[in-house]
Design an enzyme around this catalytic site. Structure first.
Site, mmCIF file in Angstrom:
data_model
loop_
_atom_site.group_PDB
_atom_site.id
_atom_site.type_symbol
_atom_site.label_atom_id
_atom_site.label_comp_id
_atom_site.label_asym_id
_atom_site.label_seq_id
_atom_site.Cartn_x
_atom_site.Cartn_y
_atom_site.Cartn_z
ATOM 1 N N HIS A 153 41.507 47.423 41.121
ATOM 2 C CA HIS A 153 40.347 47.758 40.271
ATOM 3 C C HIS A 153 40.278 49.258 39.954
ATOM 4 O O HIS A 153 39.581 49.653 39.007
ATOM 5 C CB HIS A 153 39.041 47.352 40.950
ATOM 6 C CG HIS A 153 38.851 45.873 41.078
ATOM 7 N ND1 HIS A 153 39.017 45.006 40.024
ATOM 8 C CD2 HIS A 153 38.495 45.107 42.144
ATOM 9 C CE1 HIS A 153 38.778 43.771 40.433
ATOM 10 N NE2 HIS A 153 38.469 43.807 41.709
ATOM 11 N N ASP A 193 45.039 37.864 42.786
ATOM 12 C CA ASP A 193 43.689 38.072 43.326
ATOM 13 C C ASP A 193 42.690 37.329 42.442
ATOM 14 O O ASP A 193 42.896 37.191 41.240
ATOM 15 C CB ASP A 193 43.375 39.573 43.321
ATOM 16 C CG ASP A 193 42.108 39.925 44.058
ATOM 17 O OD1 ASP A 193 42.200 40.402 45.199
ATOM 18 O OD2 ASP A 193 41.010 39.750 43.482
ATOM 19 N N HIS A 195 39.956 38.214 41.353
ATOM 20 C CA HIS A 195 39.338 39.105 40.370
ATOM 21 C C HIS A 195 40.393 39.685 39.432
ATOM 22 O O HIS A 195 41.537 39.919 39.834
ATOM 23 C CB HIS A 195 38.611 40.258 41.077
ATOM 24 C CG HIS A 195 37.569 39.816 42.039
ATOM 25 N ND1 HIS A 195 37.808 39.695 43.386
ATOM 26 C CD2 HIS A 195 36.295 39.425 41.838
ATOM 27 C CE1 HIS A 195 36.713 39.268 43.986
ATOM 28 N NE2 HIS A 195 35.786 39.081 43.070
ATOM 29 N N ASP A 286 41.683 36.189 48.007
ATOM 30 C CA ASP A 286 40.287 35.756 47.867
ATOM 31 C C ASP A 286 40.143 34.551 46.942
ATOM 32 O O ASP A 286 39.026 34.085 46.706
ATOM 33 C CB ASP A 286 39.385 36.900 47.396
ATOM 34 C CG ASP A 286 40.008 37.767 46.325
ATOM 35 O OD1 ASP A 286 41.086 37.405 45.814
ATOM 36 O OD2 ASP A 286 39.417 38.807 45.984
#
Length: 660
Positions: A153, A193, A195, A286
């Site tokens: 990120h 991931d 996200h 995740d």
């Protein structure tokens, strides 16, 4: 197992063949990056400790080559980050107070800083470079950098979403720009991931040497990091057009079948054409089954198959860098499964009759159409007989399960990420295309405890009925800054009564993710005849009580064992209180027995006596409640017809100002 910087020459053999040369990087110094004491943060040191513990206890680590972690050099950071960003992260260790670091972190999206953050961030970025360089040189076949903080990120000019430096982007840019002599001219980055890897995408959006592939929850742009960067229409610009591939899931609950359909129908065909010289995996776990944030359902075997399908490219030159993953058991077993594949060069056999969601095929078709201009291999519609297979059932057994069924982790559950990132919108679930799996996956302890009733006694915001129902049904009320997930059993309380008990009510802690700055209510565990506190008693099942206990302490509901079972219910009636070990880091880990109402035990949850001592000494702060929180308590007392509004206000004021 001691780390050293030398390449070990002796490698064990398995299945009649020699293990591949797999490097592992782990360094306990990275554990010095942790959230402030009052935050039970999901991005915690336990994540890498759980992985490392399982790799060692299972014997896999002994078969790998252990590399020494290295600090990153400033000029390598500057390949993707601004000078201001680099200076910021390097300065954290010199900030001489926790409160100053917290104020600094508050300037950014979902970030915390500690005294050890500078060193941890440097080691994380440097270690991914080290792993990638060893693989590029041919000294290793593949490698896994077990590092944190994560990176995908982090953008060019600032940290974001738990990420301080963009570890994968730094290593990628280093190989392509600083070590051209190693012959790595094209790199495939696979970000699995849950996200979107927004930071990595931006850094290579115009670079044709990098094929960036991200599969993530999107939920119409509402899932973190939110916005439209994760849309499938974001395909790259200029010479990098077509080299940015986003696969945005419409909802959670996607599992092995969904991801493997995506691999077979988008990633693998494009990778064959791109023909990378190396693959770097942003390995967030995740999206694993049981993760408190992701809401997806990839099994460890699913990850092993995903990785196995990538092994046919670049001669198996694969570097994995840890990103997210917040359920300690899921992250450890998933990482174990991947390391096993790296060693063997193949995944174990499996039998499965699971099929993707209808929405999965819809997303795959949309992505293929968008990219077919750049990748003709994706042209044409998928066969009807393929996309019509849409039932979703549980994953069946594999020989992977046989290898791990006896492995038990002695690590605590991890708190829900909802406590520390911006609240998420309601999930958009494609109900028409799925068979509900919850009933089939419900642990046996839930069925047992659903038959046992208790009185849950609330002295805080749960005195307000609508607030308590958030813990049962999910949602939030006015003043709350985050959603509650609710109980697995959403049945309303079977009864409600009010009583007073001879215990001291007080308010403490500095802030909470739910209510913001200000103290929250605690009940002194010991009785005192000179005190009188109003409590609202809800008659609920012991299963629901466990779910309230989990949520009060910020944990995931999908646990294989209860925190407080029938045996504990018998014991507490003699012991009077029980400290729940699995949530000992939570604020409400002390279950206290207040007697019986009829023949049903009355239980509450509060802090421990040692916490009370810390409040008295000043180690933990005593604070009055914020206005929104206090108003919720006042409303609960008034609606429960215990006190008038004026009396309730005075009651809260006295409890928050009277010395403990």
């Amino acid at each position: 197992m001691e780390s050293n910087g030398e390449i070990e020459s002796s490698l064990s053999r398995s299945n009649g063949g020699e293990d591949r040369r797999v490097g592992l990087i782990f360094d306990e110094r990275i554990c010095k990056h942790y959230a402030p004491a009052e935050e039970d943060h999901p991005e915690c040191p336990d994540r890498i400790l759980a992985i490392w513990s399982l790799l060692n206890s299972s014997g896999l680590a002994k078969r790998c080559i252990i590399l020494k972690a290295k600090d990153v050099e400033d000029n390598h950071l500057a390949l993707v980050h601004t000078k201001k960003h680099i200076s910021l992260i390097k300065s954290i260790s010199s900030v001489n107070s926790e409160s100053k670091r917290s104020r600094l972190a508050a300037r950014f999206n979902s970030i915390y800083f500690s005294e050890g953050s500078t060193e941890a961030a440097s080691l994380a970025a440097g270690s991914v470079i080290e792993a990638a360089e060893k693989v590029a040189k041919g000294e290793l076949d593949s490698a896994f950098a077990i590092v944190r903080p994560p990176g995908h990120h982090a953008v060019e000019g600032e940290p974001m979403g738990f990420c301080l430096y963009n570890n994968v982007a730094i290593a990628t840019s280093y190989l392509l720009n600083e070590r051209r002599d190693l012959g790595i001219n094209k790199i495939l980055i696979v970000d699995w991931d849950v996200h979107h890897g927004n930071g990595t995408q931006k850094m290579f959006y115009k670079d044709p040497r990098v094929l960036f592939f991200s599969v993530h929850r999107y939920d119409s742009g509402t899932f973190y990091p939110s916005g439209h960067d994760g849309s499938y229409i974001m395909t790259g610009e200029d010479s990098g057009a077509g080299h940015n591939i986003n696969v945005p899931w419409e909802h959670g609950r996607c599992g092995d079948a969904d991801y493997l359909a995506l691999w077979d129908n988008i990633l693998i065909p494009v990778a064959k054409v791109f023909n990378p010289d190396m693959i770097i995996v942003s390995a967030g776990f995740d999206a694993a089954i049981g993760d408190p944030l992701g809401g997806c359902r990839i099994t460890p075997h699913g990850y092993s198959i995903m990785l196995d399908k990538l092994m046919e490219f670049a001669g198996g030159k694969i570097v994995m860098a840890l990103e997210g993953g917040y359920n300690l058991n899921s992250i450890a077993t998933s990482a174990w499964a991947c390391v096993d594949v790296l060693l063997h060069g193949k995944a174990p056999n499996v039998v499965s009759e699971a099929y993707p969601f209808a929405s999965t095929w819809r997303v795959i078709q949309e992505v293929r159409r968008e990219l077919s201009t750049y990748w003709p291999v994706l042209g044409g519609e998928l066969p009807e007989k393929t996309i019509n297979k849409t039932t979703q059932i549980a994953i069946l057994s594999s020989d992977y399960e046989d290898k791990t069924e006896d492995i038990v982790l002695s690590v605590p559950e991890v708190p829900t990420i909802e406590d520390v990132i911006q609240p998420l919108s309601n999930l958009k679930i494609d109900l028409d295309s799925q068979v509900d799996q919850e009933a089939n996956m419900k642990p046996s302890w839930r069925s047992e405890l659903s038959k046992v009733d208790v009185w849950y006694a609330s002295y805080g915001s749960n005195m307000k009925m609508s607030r308590f129902r958030c813990y049962i049904e999910g949602g939030q009320v006015e003043g709350m800054m985050r959603l509650c997930v609710g109980s697995m059993d959403k049945s309303k309380p079977k009864g409600i009564i009010w009583k007073t008990f001879p215990h001291r009510l007080f308010f403490a802690r500095e802030r909470t993710a739910t209510w913001g700055p200000g103290g929250v209510a605690f009940l002194h565990p010991n009785s005192n005849v000179q005190e009188k506190t109003h409590l609202c008693l809800y008659k609920i099942t012991l299963e629901q009580f466990n779910d309230v206990l989990l949520q009060e302490n910020g944990l995931n509901l999908e646990t294989s064992h209860p925190l407080f079972d029938s045996a504990a219910l018998q014991t507490i009636q003699t012991e009077k209180s029980i400290l729940v070990e699995l949530v000992q880091r939570g604020w409400y880990h002390n279950v206290v027995y207040l007697g019986n109402e009829g023949d049903i035990p009355v239980l509450t949850m509060t802090c421990s006596l040692s916490d009370v001592d810390n409040f008295i000494s000043g180690k933990f702060p005593i604070n009055p409640p914020c206005k929104e929180y206090a108003n919720t308590l006042i409303t609960g007392l008034v609606e429960g017809e215990q006190l008038s509004e004026e009396e309730a206000s005075a009651y809260i004021k006295e409890a928050s100002s009277k010395p403990l």
